[in-house]
Design a protein around this motif. Sequence first.
Motif, mmCIF file in Angstrom:
data_model
loop_
_atom_site.group_PDB
_atom_site.id
_atom_site.type_symbol
_atom_site.label_atom_id
_atom_site.label_comp_id
_atom_site.label_asym_id
_atom_site.label_seq_id
_atom_site.Cartn_x
_atom_site.Cartn_y
_atom_site.Cartn_z
ATOM 1 N N THR A 199 26.251 -22.712 56.121
ATOM 2 C CA THR A 199 25.427 -21.946 54.930
ATOM 3 C C THR A 199 24.020 -22.673 54.642
ATOM 4 O O THR A 199 23.024 -22.115 54.498
ATOM 5 C CB THR A 199 26.376 -22.193 53.686
ATOM 6 O OG1 THR A 199 27.749 -21.854 53.995
ATOM 7 C CG2 THR A 199 25.581 -21.444 52.381
ATOM 8 N N ARG A 202 21.650 -21.558 57.161
ATOM 9 C CA ARG A 202 21.022 -20.279 57.090
ATOM 10 C C ARG A 202 20.186 -20.162 55.979
ATOM 11 O O ARG A 202 19.220 -19.412 56.237
ATOM 12 C CB ARG A 202 22.383 -19.149 56.847
ATOM 13 C CG ARG A 202 23.463 -19.134 58.234
ATOM 14 C CD ARG A 202 24.250 -17.909 57.613
ATOM 15 N NE ARG A 202 24.990 -18.329 56.670
ATOM 16 C CZ ARG A 202 26.198 -18.897 56.551
ATOM 17 N NH1 ARG A 202 26.665 -19.368 58.060
ATOM 18 N NH2 ARG A 202 27.163 -18.880 55.670
ATOM 19 N N LYS A 203 20.549 -20.711 55.056
ATOM 20 C CA LYS A 203 19.519 -20.939 53.837
ATOM 21 C C LYS A 203 18.132 -21.476 54.331
ATOM 22 O O LYS A 203 17.066 -20.760 53.922
ATOM 23 C CB LYS A 203 20.042 -21.474 52.649
ATOM 24 C CG LYS A 203 20.988 -20.863 52.150
ATOM 25 C CD LYS A 203 21.598 -21.812 50.680
ATOM 26 C CE LYS A 203 22.848 -20.803 50.120
ATOM 27 N NZ LYS A 203 23.155 -21.619 48.963
ATOM 28 N N ARG A 205 16.924 -21.654 57.401
ATOM 29 C CA ARG A 205 16.068 -20.447 58.326
ATOM 30 C C ARG A 205 15.469 -19.445 57.309
ATOM 31 O O ARG A 205 14.377 -18.965 57.724
ATOM 32 C CB ARG A 205 17.080 -20.023 59.294
ATOM 33 C CG ARG A 205 17.463 -21.029 60.447
ATOM 34 C CD ARG A 205 18.231 -20.410 61.541
ATOM 35 N NE ARG A 205 19.710 -19.677 61.263
ATOM 36 C CZ ARG A 205 20.492 -20.541 61.295
ATOM 37 N NH1 ARG A 205 20.459 -21.778 61.697
ATOM 38 N NH2 ARG A 205 21.578 -20.018 60.846
ATOM 39 N N LYS A 206 16.206 -19.104 56.556
ATOM 40 C CA LYS A 206 15.623 -17.695 55.666
ATOM 41 C C LYS A 206 14.612 -18.447 54.980
ATOM 42 O O LYS A 206 13.401 -17.702 54.834
ATOM 43 C CB LYS A 206 16.783 -17.341 54.744
ATOM 44 C CG LYS A 206 16.326 -16.347 54.002
ATOM 45 C CD LYS A 206 17.319 -15.926 52.938
ATOM 46 C CE LYS A 206 17.107 -14.608 51.916
ATOM 47 N NZ LYS A 206 18.010 -14.314 51.092
ATOM 48 N N PHE A 207 14.234 -19.497 54.293
ATOM 49 C CA PHE A 207 13.236 -20.300 53.651
ATOM 50 C C PHE A 207 12.153 -20.276 54.646
ATOM 51 O O PHE A 207 11.107 -20.040 54.178
ATOM 52 C CB PHE A 207 13.612 -21.435 53.026
ATOM 53 C CG PHE A 207 12.566 -22.288 52.292
ATOM 54 C CD1 PHE A 207 11.995 -21.747 51.116
ATOM 55 C CD2 PHE A 207 11.956 -23.486 53.094
ATOM 56 C CE1 PHE A 207 11.157 -22.552 50.605
ATOM 57 C CE2 PHE A 207 10.929 -23.944 52.402
ATOM 58 C CZ PHE A 207 10.494 -23.652 51.072
ATOM 59 N N ARG A 209 11.394 -18.391 57.144
ATOM 60 C CA ARG A 209 10.795 -17.318 57.577
ATOM 61 C C ARG A 209 10.228 -16.662 56.500
ATOM 62 O O ARG A 209 8.947 -16.334 56.395
ATOM 63 C CB ARG A 209 12.009 -16.019 58.178
ATOM 64 C CG ARG A 209 12.502 -16.552 59.390
ATOM 65 C CD ARG A 209 13.466 -15.166 59.761
ATOM 66 N NE ARG A 209 14.523 -14.988 58.718
ATOM 67 C CZ ARG A 209 15.600 -15.285 59.039
ATOM 68 N NH1 ARG A 209 16.027 -16.331 59.838
ATOM 69 N NH2 ARG A 209 16.616 -15.262 58.122
ATOM 70 N N GLN A 210 10.710 -16.799 55.218
ATOM 71 C CA GLN A 210 9.971 -16.287 54.217
ATOM 72 C C GLN A 210 8.485 -17.146 53.967
ATOM 73 O O GLN A 210 7.435 -16.697 53.705
ATOM 74 C CB GLN A 210 10.822 -16.466 52.902
ATOM 75 C CG GLN A 210 12.042 -15.611 52.922
ATOM 76 C CD GLN A 210 12.683 -15.851 51.677
ATOM 77 O OE1 GLN A 210 12.517 -17.026 50.804
ATOM 78 N NE2 GLN A 210 13.718 -14.903 51.352
ATOM 79 N N GLU A 213 6.113 -15.908 56.369
ATOM 80 C CA GLU A 213 5.463 -14.563 55.707
ATOM 81 C C GLU A 213 4.417 -14.666 54.834
ATOM 82 O O GLU A 213 3.259 -14.079 54.757
ATOM 83 C CB GLU A 213 6.504 -13.517 55.380
ATOM 84 C CG GLU A 213 7.533 -13.340 56.644
ATOM 85 C CD GLU A 213 8.740 -12.462 56.140
ATOM 86 O OE1 GLU A 213 8.915 -12.321 55.026
ATOM 87 O OE2 GLU A 213 9.569 -11.850 57.193
#
Length: 237
Positions: A199, A202-203, A205-207, A209-210, A213
């Motif tokens: 978990t 995953r968080k 990797r999401k951070f 990517r954000q 961007e």
Amino acid sequence: MSTDPYHAVQQEIQASLQTAATLRASFLRIRSTARDDSEELVWARNELKATLAALEADLEDLEESVNIVESTGARLFGLEEAEVIERRRYVGHVRREIESMRAEVESGRRSRPTSVLGPSGRGVEEPAAPEHEDSQAEWARQEQELMIRQQDETIDTIAGTLNTIHEQAGLIGREIGEHNEMLDDLERGVDHSEAKLSTAMRKMRKFIRQTEETKSGWCIVILIIILMALLLAVILV
């Protein structure tokens, strides 16, 4: 505690006594059919004499061990007085057997019962004295009882050892069960930690990517502002 050599020597004597009894029977059989100067009879006589000599030497060793026990005290060897008496009786029994077989070999003929003249002048055999047979029967009975006691003691020792092994096996089984429970708890903890780590990854990797961007958007805005400043500078100049 001192070492008691009695049983080891007794086993050798018992085996030699059986061998001597076999040779004695063979000697008597050959003597009843062969001549006194036959090679077969001479060989049988010599074999029996040699066996009796070796048996007597072993008997002396056995008697010496009995003497040691009697002189130092039976308690020192963990023995009872009755057993020491039984050992002395066994030595006497074997010695009588050796003397009896040796007398048969030396006499060159079978021992026959003596006889006396009866009132009618006929030879009447004297009744054989039963003391020797009774003593042999008594000795055999006591020896058998001693062997039974020794076997019972051995069985009790084996039973105690088996009970100890059974108890140790039970303790080992319980320890293995506890270790299995600990391993199960550890496995559940590892699974839970692995899930939490997944978990968190995953968080992360999401951070990332954000963040990437967001950085791209700010770069575009900054570039636009720089271009507008340059245009204004050109126009004003």
